[in-house]
Design a protein around this motif. Structure first.
Motif, PDB file in Angstrom:
ATOM      1  N   LEU A 269     -26.400  66.333 -21.220  1.00  0.00           N
ATOM      2  CA  LEU A 269     -26.484  67.282 -22.329  1.00  0.00           C
ATOM      3  C   LEU A 269     -27.520  68.371 -22.055  1.00  0.00           C
ATOM      4  O   LEU A 269     -27.340  69.522 -22.460  1.00  0.00           O
ATOM      5  CB  LEU A 269     -26.810  66.552 -23.632  1.00  0.00           C
ATOM      6  CG  LEU A 269     -25.718  65.654 -24.211  1.00  0.00           C
ATOM      7  CD1 LEU A 269     -26.230  64.954 -25.469  1.00  0.00           C
ATOM      8  CD2 LEU A 269     -24.459  66.439 -24.502  1.00  0.00           C
ATOM      9  N   ARG A 270     -28.598  68.026 -21.360  1.00  0.00           N
ATOM     10  CA  ARG A 270     -29.675  68.978 -21.081  1.00  0.00           C
ATOM     11  C   ARG A 270     -29.293  69.955 -19.974  1.00  0.00           C
ATOM     12  O   ARG A 270     -29.531  71.151 -20.088  1.00  0.00           O
ATOM     13  CB  ARG A 270     -30.954  68.214 -20.711  1.00  0.00           C
ATOM     14  CG  ARG A 270     -32.213  69.059 -20.766  1.00  0.00           C
ATOM     15  CD  ARG A 270     -33.479  68.229 -20.637  1.00  0.00           C
ATOM     16  NE  ARG A 270     -33.571  67.473 -19.417  1.00  0.00           N
ATOM     17  CZ  ARG A 270     -33.958  67.980 -18.232  1.00  0.00           C
ATOM     18  NH1 ARG A 270     -34.275  69.234 -18.126  1.00  0.00           N
ATOM     19  NH2 ARG A 270     -34.030  67.209 -17.174  1.00  0.00           N
ATOM     20  N   THR A 271     -28.673  69.436 -18.881  1.00  0.00           N
ATOM     21  CA  THR A 271     -28.421  70.280 -17.711  1.00  0.00           C
ATOM     22  C   THR A 271     -26.941  70.511 -17.428  1.00  0.00           C
ATOM     23  O   THR A 271     -26.602  71.406 -16.660  1.00  0.00           O
ATOM     24  CB  THR A 271     -29.057  69.648 -16.461  1.00  0.00           C
ATOM     25  OG1 THR A 271     -28.397  68.407 -16.184  1.00  0.00           O
ATOM     26  CG2 THR A 271     -30.544  69.444 -16.630  1.00  0.00           C
ATOM     27  N   GLY A 272     -26.079  69.685 -17.960  1.00  0.00           N
ATOM     28  CA  GLY A 272     -24.661  69.791 -17.636  1.00  0.00           C
ATOM     29  C   GLY A 272     -24.302  69.101 -16.332  1.00  0.00           C
ATOM     30  O   GLY A 272     -23.169  69.198 -15.865  1.00  0.00           O
ATOM     31  N   LEU A 273     -25.259  68.402 -15.722  1.00  0.00           N
ATOM     32  CA  LEU A 273     -25.042  67.698 -14.460  1.00  0.00           C
ATOM     33  C   LEU A 273     -25.230  66.195 -14.652  1.00  0.00           C
ATOM     34  O   LEU A 273     -25.949  65.757 -15.548  1.00  0.00           O
ATOM     35  CB  LEU A 273     -26.017  68.202 -13.390  1.00  0.00           C
ATOM     36  CG  LEU A 273     -25.954  69.696 -13.063  1.00  0.00           C
ATOM     37  CD1 LEU A 273     -27.096  70.080 -12.157  1.00  0.00           C
ATOM     38  CD2 LEU A 273     -24.618  70.036 -12.430  1.00  0.00           C
ATOM     39  N   VAL A 274     -24.605  65.421 -13.781  1.00  0.00           N
ATOM     40  CA  VAL A 274     -24.770  63.968 -13.787  1.00  0.00           C
ATOM     41  C   VAL A 274     -25.387  63.562 -12.449  1.00  0.00           C
ATOM     42  O   VAL A 274     -24.672  63.263 -11.494  1.00  0.00           O
ATOM     43  CB  VAL A 274     -23.421  63.247 -14.007  1.00  0.00           C
ATOM     44  CG1 VAL A 274     -23.625  61.732 -14.053  1.00  0.00           C
ATOM     45  CG2 VAL A 274     -22.753  63.713 -15.280  1.00  0.00           C
ATOM     46  N   PRO A 275     -26.738  63.545 -12.368  1.00  0.00           N
ATOM     47  CA  PRO A 275     -27.370  63.243 -11.085  1.00  0.00           C
ATOM     48  C   PRO A 275     -27.344  61.751 -10.720  1.00  0.00           C
ATOM     49  O   PRO A 275     -27.451  61.392  -9.564  1.00  0.00           O
ATOM     50  CB  PRO A 275     -28.802  63.732 -11.267  1.00  0.00           C
ATOM     51  CG  PRO A 275     -29.047  63.646 -12.736  1.00  0.00           C
ATOM     52  CD  PRO A 275     -27.715  63.911 -13.385  1.00  0.00           C
TER      53      PRO A 275
END
Length: 149
Positions: free
Chosen positions: A98-104
């Motif tokens: 939700l914060r970055t749009g990425l799934v690290p």
């Protein structure tokens, strides 16, 4: 007489009393306390009982009987634990998404997803096993009614 004819004794040793009591309670058979005379152990004799190992055997018997006699409650509690673990593991990944749009942390997301699925599967198994147990309980009651005729 009904109890003796129908109670399956599957354990040996100290757990027999637990198994018999739970069977009688589950099948709503009458339980009667019979007073007995009790006396101290004779001098020089040694007890064969082991408090911890016998207690552990009884606890394992209760655990197994809980699983067999109350499958919905047992598997629902397992499902709740798995579901909560999965959600707790998924929360930081979802927050980051939700914060970055990425799934690290993709492996964490995969493990969390499978843990949630395992929780749902456990719940479904509990529902199925509970239905089977109710059916067997009904068949037991029908068998008792036919014995009395």
């Amino acid at each position: 007489r009904r109890f003796v004819k129908n109670c399956p004794i599957l354990s040996g040793g100290f757990e027999i009393e637990t198994e018999m009591t739970l069977f009688a309670l589950d099948k709503r058979l009458p339980i009667v306390e019979v007073p007995i005379a009790y006396r101290d152990r004779p001098q020089g004799s040694v007890s064969k009982l082991n408090t911890f190992s016998d207690g552990f055997k009884v606890l394992m018997m209760i655990f197994n009987m809980f699983r067999n006699y109350k499958p919905l409650a047992f598997f629902s509690s397992m499902a709740l634990v798995l579901f909560l673990i999965g959600l707790l593991a998924m929360f930081p990944v979802f927050r980051e998404y939700l914060r970055t749009g990425l799934v690290p942390k993709f492996p964490t997301l995969i493990v969390a997803g499978f843990t949630v699925l395992a929780g749902l599967l456990s719940f479904i198994c509990g529902l199925i096993l509970d239905s089977i147990k109710k059916y067997h309980d009904q068949q037991f009651e029908i068998g008792l009614a036919h014995e009395e005729m």
